[in-house]
Design a protein around this motif. Structure first.
Motif, mmCIF file in Angstrom:
data_model
loop_
_atom_site.group_PDB
_atom_site.id
_atom_site.type_symbol
_atom_site.label_atom_id
_atom_site.label_comp_id
_atom_site.label_asym_id
_atom_site.label_seq_id
_atom_site.Cartn_x
_atom_site.Cartn_y
_atom_site.Cartn_z
ATOM 1 N N ASN A 53 1.071 -1.187 -0.134
ATOM 2 C CA ASN A 53 -0.020 0.041 -0.172
ATOM 3 C C ASN A 53 1.074 1.121 0.058
ATOM 4 O OD1 ASN A 53 -2.272 1.582 0.243
ATOM 5 N ND2 ASN A 53 -2.515 1.387 2.567
ATOM 6 N N PHE A 54 1.198 1.797 -1.229
ATOM 7 C CA PHE A 54 2.083 2.876 -1.284
ATOM 8 C C PHE A 54 1.144 4.085 -1.070
ATOM 9 C CE2 PHE A 54 3.932 -0.287 -4.193
ATOM 10 C CZ PHE A 54 4.866 -0.567 -3.544
ATOM 11 N N LYS A 55 2.148 5.020 -0.151
ATOM 12 C CA LYS A 55 1.270 6.325 0.138
ATOM 13 C C LYS A 55 2.423 7.295 -0.258
ATOM 14 C CE LYS A 55 -1.722 4.613 3.306
ATOM 15 N NZ LYS A 55 -2.620 4.800 4.304
ATOM 16 N N LEU A 56 1.904 8.644 -0.382
ATOM 17 C CA LEU A 56 2.825 9.897 -0.698
ATOM 18 C C LEU A 56 3.904 9.965 0.621
ATOM 19 C CD1 LEU A 56 0.052 12.764 -1.524
ATOM 20 C CD2 LEU A 56 1.773 11.531 -3.013
ATOM 21 N N GLY A 57 4.983 10.156 0.003
ATOM 22 C CA GLY A 57 5.983 10.293 1.103
ATOM 23 C C GLY A 57 6.844 9.066 1.526
ATOM 24 N N ASP A 58 6.387 7.818 0.918
ATOM 25 C CA ASP A 58 7.039 6.579 1.060
ATOM 26 C C ASP A 58 8.227 6.549 0.111
ATOM 27 O OD1 ASP A 58 5.113 5.649 2.912
ATOM 28 O OD2 ASP A 58 3.992 4.346 1.357
ATOM 29 N N LEU A 59 9.225 5.474 0.489
ATOM 30 C CA LEU A 59 10.536 5.677 -0.240
ATOM 31 C C LEU A 59 10.720 4.229 -0.663
ATOM 32 C CD1 LEU A 59 12.593 7.059 2.886
ATOM 33 C CD2 LEU A 59 11.707 8.061 0.532
ATOM 34 N N LEU A 60 11.270 4.098 -1.765
ATOM 35 C CA LEU A 60 11.483 2.792 -2.625
ATOM 36 C C LEU A 60 12.799 2.771 -2.479
ATOM 37 C CD1 LEU A 60 9.199 2.698 -5.633
ATOM 38 C CD2 LEU A 60 8.740 1.525 -3.561
ATOM 39 N N VAL A 61 13.641 1.669 -1.848
ATOM 40 C CA VAL A 61 14.909 1.464 -1.907
ATOM 41 C C VAL A 61 15.172 0.270 -2.914
ATOM 42 C CG1 VAL A 61 16.994 0.675 -0.481
ATOM 43 C CG2 VAL A 61 15.013 2.489 0.422
ATOM 44 N N PHE A 62 16.063 0.503 -3.772
ATOM 45 C CA PHE A 62 16.475 -0.587 -4.635
ATOM 46 C C PHE A 62 17.734 -0.804 -4.539
ATOM 47 C CE2 PHE A 62 13.329 1.645 -6.896
ATOM 48 C CZ PHE A 62 12.631 0.801 -7.599
ATOM 49 N N ASP A 63 18.236 -1.972 -4.236
ATOM 50 C CA ASP A 63 19.620 -2.708 -4.032
ATOM 51 C C ASP A 63 20.042 -3.559 -5.381
ATOM 52 O OD1 ASP A 63 20.520 -1.292 -1.687
ATOM 53 O OD2 ASP A 63 18.951 -2.683 -0.396
ATOM 54 N N TYR A 64 21.120 -3.284 -5.809
ATOM 55 C CA TYR A 64 21.220 -4.172 -7.061
ATOM 56 C C TYR A 64 22.831 -4.155 -7.418
ATOM 57 C CZ TYR A 64 20.774 0.598 -8.978
ATOM 58 O OH TYR A 64 20.734 1.959 -9.336
ATOM 59 N N SER A 65 23.297 -4.973 -8.396
ATOM 60 C CA SER A 65 24.459 -4.859 -8.860
ATOM 61 C C SER A 65 25.025 -4.156 -10.125
ATOM 62 C CB SER A 65 24.862 -6.553 -9.367
ATOM 63 O OG SER A 65 24.347 -6.864 -10.455
ATOM 64 N N SER A 66 25.873 -4.086 -10.410
ATOM 65 C CA SER A 66 26.134 -3.413 -11.565
ATOM 66 C C SER A 66 25.549 -3.662 -12.907
ATOM 67 C CB SER A 66 27.681 -2.820 -11.751
ATOM 68 O OG SER A 66 28.377 -4.194 -11.991
ATOM 69 N N ALA A 67 25.388 -5.049 -12.793
ATOM 70 C CA ALA A 67 24.437 -5.531 -14.050
ATOM 71 C C ALA A 67 23.205 -4.879 -14.374
ATOM 72 C CB ALA A 67 24.603 -6.911 -13.813
ATOM 73 N N TYR A 68 22.750 -4.110 -13.371
ATOM 74 C CA TYR A 68 21.225 -3.665 -13.593
ATOM 75 C C TYR A 68 21.309 -2.052 -13.269
ATOM 76 C CZ TYR A 68 20.559 -8.530 -12.470
ATOM 77 O OH TYR A 68 20.355 -9.764 -12.314
ATOM 78 N N ALA A 69 20.125 -1.553 -13.425
ATOM 79 C CA ALA A 69 19.758 0.045 -13.485
ATOM 80 C C ALA A 69 18.242 0.008 -12.987
ATOM 81 C CB ALA A 69 20.025 0.635 -14.533
ATOM 82 N N ILE A 70 17.971 1.239 -12.596
ATOM 83 C CA ILE A 70 16.381 1.467 -12.185
ATOM 84 C C ILE A 70 15.918 2.706 -13.242
ATOM 85 C CG2 ILE A 70 17.035 2.621 -10.117
ATOM 86 C CD1 ILE A 70 13.961 0.664 -10.955
ATOM 87 N N ASP A 71 15.110 2.429 -13.833
ATOM 88 C CA ASP A 71 14.338 3.504 -14.668
ATOM 89 C C ASP A 71 12.922 3.776 -14.071
ATOM 90 O OD1 ASP A 71 16.764 3.570 -16.037
ATOM 91 O OD2 ASP A 71 15.820 3.138 -18.072
ATOM 92 N N GLU A 72 12.648 5.130 -13.738
ATOM 93 C CA GLU A 72 11.241 5.290 -13.846
ATOM 94 C C GLU A 72 10.764 5.759 -15.207
ATOM 95 O OE1 GLU A 72 7.730 7.711 -11.365
ATOM 96 O OE2 GLU A 72 9.900 8.099 -10.640
ATOM 97 N N VAL A 73 9.649 5.208 -15.801
ATOM 98 C CA VAL A 73 9.380 5.615 -17.183
ATOM 99 C C VAL A 73 7.803 6.028 -17.243
ATOM 100 C CG1 VAL A 73 11.127 4.114 -18.151
ATOM 101 C CG2 VAL A 73 8.986 3.000 -17.645
ATOM 102 N N PHE A 74 7.587 6.312 -18.485
ATOM 103 C CA PHE A 74 6.092 6.391 -18.653
ATOM 104 C C PHE A 74 5.070 5.386 -19.069
ATOM 105 C CE2 PHE A 74 8.084 10.699 -19.642
ATOM 106 C CZ PHE A 74 7.226 11.336 -19.167
ATOM 107 N N GLU A 75 3.994 5.153 -18.953
ATOM 108 C CA GLU A 75 3.145 4.001 -19.282
ATOM 109 C C GLU A 75 3.587 3.238 -20.287
ATOM 110 O OE1 GLU A 75 -1.441 2.516 -18.745
ATOM 111 O OE2 GLU A 75 -1.203 4.688 -18.939
ATOM 112 N N ASN A 76 3.503 3.907 -21.627
ATOM 113 C CA ASN A 76 3.775 3.305 -22.789
ATOM 114 C C ASN A 76 5.433 2.490 -22.870
ATOM 115 O OD1 ASN A 76 3.082 2.471 -25.530
ATOM 116 N ND2 ASN A 76 4.441 3.980 -26.283
ATOM 117 N N ASP A 77 6.203 3.268 -22.158
ATOM 118 C CA ASP A 77 7.552 2.671 -22.217
ATOM 119 C C ASP A 77 7.505 1.684 -21.496
ATOM 120 O OD1 ASP A 77 8.441 4.578 -24.074
ATOM 121 O OD2 ASP A 77 9.076 6.011 -22.555
ATOM 122 N N TYR A 78 6.598 1.551 -20.248
ATOM 123 C CA TYR A 78 6.584 0.386 -19.277
ATOM 124 C C TYR A 78 5.968 -0.708 -20.120
ATOM 125 C CZ TYR A 78 5.110 -2.568 -15.681
ATOM 126 O OH TYR A 78 4.645 -3.635 -14.743
#
Length: 127
Positions: A53-78
């Protein structure tokens, strides 16, 4: 020396705004994406996100190796796993994203090929 009424009122407004920001941060939930697995191939991120249940102000923490990346994208690109036009992108290995707007937020792995392998999810943020 006495303070003017306008100055006192402005100081009060600033204090209330500051307090609201502090309280919102105290109430924020920190979500580690993928929990103990982190941001990797093989995790069902759709199921993970739907159970939150995500709410305003919550934080997402992504932990990953150098093989990956994290992109926030628009719906069509998703939907098409297109990494060419991200809203934001990071490959530092540890990314924290504040959920500052209500509505859906679309996240995919920004490394070619991994989004199609399931490294993507939608965080539906409520006010």
């Amino acid at each position: 020396m006495a303070r003017s009424g306008a100055g006192t009122t402005m100081a009060g407004v600033v204090m209330v705004m500051w307090w609201c920001m502090v309280v919102q941060r105290l109430e924020a939930t920190v979500f580690t994406v993928g929990e103990s697995s982190g941001w990797v191939v093989g995790v069902d991120y759709d199921a993970w996100a739907k159970s939150k249940n995500f709410k305003l102000g919550d934080l997402l923490v992504f932990d990953y190796s150098s093989a990956y990346a994290i992109d926030e994208v628009f719906e069509n690109d998703y939907n098409t796993c297109n990494i060419d036009h991200p809203i934001s992108s990071d490959n530092s290995g540890s990314t924290v994203i504040s959920l500052l707007n209500a509505g859906p937020h679309y996240f995919i792995c920004g490394t070619p090929g991994y989004c199609a392998q399931g490294m993507k999810f939608i965080a539906n943020v409520t006010a």
